[in-house]
Design a protein around this motif. Structure first.
Motif, PDB file in Angstrom:
ATOM      1  N   GLY A 195      37.150  38.085  42.473  1.00 16.67           N
ATOM      2  CA  GLY A 195      36.629  36.944  41.736  1.00 16.67           C
ATOM      3  C   GLY A 195      37.705  35.908  41.459  1.00 16.67           C
ATOM      4  O   GLY A 195      38.900  36.217  41.419  1.00 16.67           O
ATOM      5  N   PHE A 196      37.262  34.649  41.250  1.00 20.22           N
ATOM      6  CA  PHE A 196      38.219  33.565  40.991  1.00 20.22           C
ATOM      7  C   PHE A 196      38.833  33.685  39.602  1.00 20.22           C
ATOM      8  O   PHE A 196      40.030  33.451  39.432  1.00 20.22           O
ATOM      9  CB  PHE A 196      37.518  32.210  41.139  1.00 20.22           C
ATOM     10  CG  PHE A 196      38.450  31.036  41.008  1.00 20.22           C
ATOM     11  CD1 PHE A 196      39.315  30.699  42.040  1.00 20.22           C
ATOM     12  CD2 PHE A 196      38.469  30.278  39.836  1.00 20.22           C
ATOM     13  CE1 PHE A 196      40.178  29.614  41.911  1.00 20.22           C
ATOM     14  CE2 PHE A 196      39.326  29.196  39.701  1.00 20.22           C
ATOM     15  CZ  PHE A 196      40.184  28.865  40.744  1.00 20.22           C
ATOM     16  N   LYS A 197      38.016  34.072  38.615  1.00 18.41           N
ATOM     17  CA  LYS A 197      38.505  34.199  37.242  1.00 18.41           C
ATOM     18  C   LYS A 197      39.529  35.333  37.167  1.00 18.41           C
ATOM     19  O   LYS A 197      39.264  36.465  37.551  1.00 18.41           O
ATOM     20  CB  LYS A 197      37.348  34.469  36.282  1.00 18.41           C
ATOM     21  CG  LYS A 197      37.763  34.465  34.812  1.00 18.41           C
ATOM     22  CD  LYS A 197      36.556  34.617  33.915  1.00 18.41           C
ATOM     23  CE  LYS A 197      36.945  34.656  32.440  1.00 18.41           C
ATOM     24  NZ  LYS A 197      37.673  33.465  32.014  1.00 18.41           N
ATOM     25  N   GLY A 198      40.683  34.997  36.679  1.00 22.54           N
ATOM     26  CA  GLY A 198      41.775  35.964  36.596  1.00 22.54           C
ATOM     27  C   GLY A 198      42.702  35.899  37.803  1.00 22.54           C
ATOM     28  O   GLY A 198      43.816  36.416  37.759  1.00 22.54           O
ATOM     29  N   ASN A 199      42.220  35.260  38.884  1.00 22.63           N
ATOM     30  CA  ASN A 199      43.033  35.109  40.098  1.00 22.63           C
ATOM     31  C   ASN A 199      43.264  33.642  40.449  1.00 22.63           C
ATOM     32  O   ASN A 199      43.598  33.319  41.598  1.00 22.63           O
ATOM     33  CB  ASN A 199      42.346  35.796  41.285  1.00 22.63           C
ATOM     34  CG  ASN A 199      42.350  37.311  41.162  1.00 22.63           C
ATOM     35  OD1 ASN A 199      43.360  37.929  40.840  1.00 22.63           O
ATOM     36  ND2 ASN A 199      41.189  37.921  41.416  1.00 22.63           N
ATOM     37  N   GLU A 200      43.100  32.762  39.454  1.00 24.32           N
ATOM     38  CA  GLU A 200      43.186  31.328  39.728  1.00 24.32           C
ATOM     39  C   GLU A 200      44.508  30.947  40.403  1.00 24.32           C
ATOM     40  O   GLU A 200      44.527  30.234  41.413  1.00 24.32           O
ATOM     41  CB  GLU A 200      43.030  30.515  38.431  1.00 24.32           C
ATOM     42  CG  GLU A 200      41.684  30.669  37.760  1.00 24.32           C
ATOM     43  CD  GLU A 200      41.647  31.807  36.745  1.00 24.32           C
ATOM     44  OE1 GLU A 200      40.724  31.830  35.903  1.00 24.32           O
ATOM     45  OE2 GLU A 200      42.561  32.656  36.803  1.00 24.32           O
ATOM     46  N   TYR A 203      44.717  32.241  44.081  1.00 25.06           N
ATOM     47  CA  TYR A 203      43.888  31.511  45.044  1.00 25.06           C
ATOM     48  C   TYR A 203      44.425  30.101  45.280  1.00 25.06           C
ATOM     49  O   TYR A 203      44.466  29.624  46.429  1.00 25.06           O
ATOM     50  CB  TYR A 203      42.440  31.455  44.552  1.00 25.06           C
ATOM     51  CG  TYR A 203      41.637  32.689  44.888  1.00 25.06           C
ATOM     52  CD1 TYR A 203      41.467  33.094  46.206  1.00 25.06           C
ATOM     53  CD2 TYR A 203      41.041  33.455  43.891  1.00 25.06           C
ATOM     54  CE1 TYR A 203      40.734  34.225  46.525  1.00 25.06           C
ATOM     55  CE2 TYR A 203      40.304  34.597  44.195  1.00 25.06           C
ATOM     56  CZ  TYR A 203      40.153  34.967  45.517  1.00 25.06           C
ATOM     57  OH  TYR A 203      39.428  36.099  45.835  1.00 25.06           O
TER      58      TYR A 203
END
Length: 238
Positions: A195-200, A203
């Motif tokens: 997921g994008f949230k937490g991996n901004e 990414y």
């Protein structure tokens, strides 16, 4: 059986590093870079395999560092040796075994020594899981190996004069050794989920790196390393 899969991939990293050592010694730096990149790919893949298979062993941790020492520690030191030797001779020589020796090129192995020290500290530090303290050896190897590739594929008088300037190479060697062991917290490209949230940050870094590589090719590598450090510092303060 599955617990041996990551270790086998790690051994492929080591094998790639051994081949890269041979090419670096022969001053075939383009081929050395190719096998270092391949080794770093296996280095990423063994960790990914270990997480997907949910296997972790102490021997795997030690083996990973030993492989990195060759691929991302010994090879960059030899490459810097060759670049410093070229800065003294004024061009492509016959390599480590056939060129006239000067003392300055051996200074390049400061990178190898700093890499060994960084890997030893990493093995004893249980906190470097979701982040790193200091520049990881694979990232440092990419930085050093990008120099001969820039000479090959982006050759122009201005760039060649900078890269083959002995003072530039000396400063870069010292900077490399410092960054490897600096107390700077840098994010790791390890995804606990997709997921994008937490991996901004991860990414955005990957997208930015891809854009830079497509537009600047090998010239992008030093910029990507600087971007990696800056984004890590900004993420830490935000």
């Amino acid at each position: 059986m599955k617990q041996h899969i990551p270790n086998f991939i790690t051994l492929l990293n080591l094998f790639s590093g051994c081949i890269a050592v041979v090419f670096a010694v022969l001053n075939k730096l383009e081929l050395a870079a190719l096998f270092v990149f391949l080794g770093i790919f296996f280095d990423f893949l063994d960790g990914l395999a270990a997480r997907l298979l949910n296997v972790r062993s102490e021997i795997g941790v030690q083996l990973d560092s030993l492989a990195d020492m060759v691929t991302s520690g010994v090879v960059p030191g030899i490459v810097m040796f060759q670049l410093l030797n070229m800065s003294q001779t004024g061009g492509w020589g016959t390599g480590l075994l056939g060129s006239e020796m000067a003392l300055l090129p051996f200074f390049g192995f400061v990178i190898t020594l700093a890499s060994a020290y960084r890997l030893a500290k990493f093995n004893l530090d249980e906190n470097q899981v979701s982040s790193f303290t200091g520049l990881p050896t694979p990232a440092n190897a990419l930085l050093i190996l990008s120099l001969p590739l820039i000479l090959f594929y982006h050759s122009n008088d201005a760039l060649n004069e900078i890269i083959l300037n002995e003072w530039f190479l000396i400063v870069l060697t010292l900077l490399s050794a410092f960054l490897l062991n600096a107390k700077i917290e840098l994010f790791a490209l390890k995804f606990k989920h997709w997921g994008f949230k937490g991996n901004e940050v991860r990414y955005l870094f990957l997208i930015g790196s891809l854009v830079l590589l497509l537009t600047l090719k090998f010239l992008a590598v030093p910029i990507i390393i600087v971007l990696y450090i800056l984004m890590s510092l900004l993420a830490k303060t935000s």
